[in-house]
Design an enzyme around this catalytic site. Structure first.
Site, mmCIF file in Angstrom:
data_model
loop_
_atom_site.group_PDB
_atom_site.id
_atom_site.type_symbol
_atom_site.label_atom_id
_atom_site.label_comp_id
_atom_site.label_asym_id
_atom_site.label_seq_id
_atom_site.Cartn_x
_atom_site.Cartn_y
_atom_site.Cartn_z
ATOM 1 N N THR A 122 31.985 -55.658 -62.099
ATOM 2 C CA THR A 122 31.404 -55.363 -60.925
ATOM 3 C C THR A 122 31.382 -53.667 -60.701
ATOM 4 O O THR A 122 30.656 -52.934 -59.600
ATOM 5 C CB THR A 122 32.038 -55.503 -59.596
ATOM 6 O OG1 THR A 122 32.136 -57.266 -59.920
ATOM 7 C CG2 THR A 122 32.443 -55.348 -58.245
ATOM 8 N N SER B 276 31.367 -62.264 -67.537
ATOM 9 C CA SER B 276 31.192 -64.138 -66.961
ATOM 10 C C SER B 276 30.266 -64.024 -68.823
ATOM 11 O O SER B 276 30.479 -65.100 -69.061
ATOM 12 C CB SER B 276 30.141 -64.867 -66.584
ATOM 13 O OG SER B 276 31.135 -64.633 -65.067
HETATM 14 N N1 ASP Z 1 31.503 -61.203 -62.380
HETATM 15 C C1 ASP Z 1 32.387 -59.649 -62.775
HETATM 16 C C2 ASP Z 1 32.652 -59.664 -63.927
HETATM 17 O O1 ASP Z 1 33.755 -60.370 -64.441
HETATM 18 C C3 ASP Z 1 33.283 -59.857 -61.304
HETATM 19 C C4 ASP Z 1 34.761 -58.169 -61.467
HETATM 20 O O2 ASP Z 1 33.919 -57.451 -61.917
HETATM 21 O O3 ASP Z 1 35.611 -58.419 -60.587
HETATM 22 O O4 ASP Z 1 31.753 -58.878 -64.377
#
Ligand code: ASP
Length: 344
Positions: A12, A58
């Site tokens: 993120t 992910s």
């Molecule tokens: N989906 C994001 C990731 O893990 C969530 C984050 O970075 O907070 O890449």
């Protein structure tokens, strides 16, 4: 001037919103840099090494752990410390994995990320990143790095990486280390707790364990779990290691079929480690009658280890010593880099 290498994997912190779908996706490194000009104006020399493309965590796989570890190893002598920008979703897995892959680490590797993208007004990105860089660059009075461990810095806490778990998908305080205190707290000043930090006893050269094995599974018990499900997991072709998530202090149903299935698996050489489903506290297979079957079936205690640390430790050990089950079992039952405490 201290030098820190920032390895950008994505997450993120590096993301922008897709104007069509409204969903967040990783931006490119130039867009990211433009949001943090202060990185290059402070009293630490910062270089950036981006994954191309940047990815959501992910999508992180063991191959990416190796890539991160290689980036550190290749640049080890050139920098005083390393910051790895990573998505929060699987950060505890990657950071735990690196702690096992890099033996005799004597420089800081600080993982961080953010809950809001760097370009968003209320984002936690800059504070997390700038503090992580400061931690990676901080030395003790004798000139040695202050925190020569793999850690996660988030919100105001610095944790030993292999003790962490992502606990919150909403709050800025996204991580916790339930069974080990924080190594530092960041407020007006960063207050370090040296008595909790692991310092190398002797300065041995960095030793890497780059092979990981993915023939592992997590088997979580629940009331009503049936034999077919347990056997389906344990009979998985090529399976070598299992994280068995049990109740409370490491308890499991006393059903004979469960004992038999576990025993048959350990007899075949599958390594099974008992990890409690509780976030806090430790496995103690001697406490209740219902845990005795697990001991008899050859299940090893994971004490107070996290699932993330246990799984990545198992994957690293199985990758490094594929034919030495006894050695792996021994190393799984002792702490090798501060990942667990053996209760008396
Ligand atoms: N989906 C994001 C990731 O893990 C969530 C984050 O970075 O907070 O890449």
């Amino acid at each position: 001037m201290k030098r820190v290498l920032v390895i950008l994997t994505g997450g993120t912190i590096t993301m922008v919103r897709n104007p069509q779908s409204g969903a967040l996706r990783p931006a490119d490194v130039e867009t990211f840099k433009a949001f943090v000009p202060e990185l290059f104006a402070g009293n630490v020399e910062v270089d950036m090494l981006p994954f191309n493309p940047l990815i959501d965590s992910s999508d992180i796989s063991p191959a990416n752990w190796t890539r991160m570890a290689n980036a550190v190893v290749t640049n080890y002598t050139k920098y005083d410390g390393f910051v790895i920008l990573h998505g929060t979703d699987t950060m505890s897995y990657s950071a735990s994995a690196l702690s096992f892959m890099l033996e005799n680490l004597s420089k800081p590797i600080v993982f961080t990320g953010s809950q809001l993208p760097v370009g968003v007004l209320r984002s936690d990105a800059k504070e997390n990143l700038l503090t992580a860089i400061e931690i990676a660059a901080t030395a003790r009075p004798d000139g040695q790095p202050m925190v020569p461990e793999v850690t996660i810095f988030f919100e105001d806490s610095l944790f030993r990486a292999n003790r962490t778990t992502k606990k919150n998908a909403e709050h800025f305080e996204a991580f916790d280390s339930y069974n080990y205190p924080s190594l530092a707290k960041a407020g007006v000043h960063i207050t370090y707790r040296p008595h909790l930090i692991r310092y190398p006893e002797t300065l041995s050269p960095l030793f890497t364990h780059m092979h990981t094995c993915t023939d592992v599974a997590i088997l979580k018990l629940f009331p009503g779990i049936n034999e077919a499900v347990v056997r389906a997991v344990l009979n998985t072709e090529g399976l070598k290691g299992v994280v068995l998530e049990t109740y409370g202090s490491g308890n499991a149903p006393s059903a004979q079929w469960l004992y038999k299935a576990l025993k048959q698996a350990t007899d075949k050489g599958i390594i099974i480690v008992n990890k409690t489903q509780c976030s806090m506290g430790s496995v103690d297979m001697g406490q209740y009658e219902v845990a005795k079957n697990l001991l008899k079936a050859g299940v090893i205690s994971g004490y107070d280890i996290t699932t993330e640390a246990l799984l990545t430790k198992m994957m690293t050990l199985l990758g490094e010593h594929p034919n030495d089950t006894d050695r792996i079992k021994h190393l799984l039952s002792i702490p090798i880099c501060g990942e667990m405490t053996i209760s008396k």
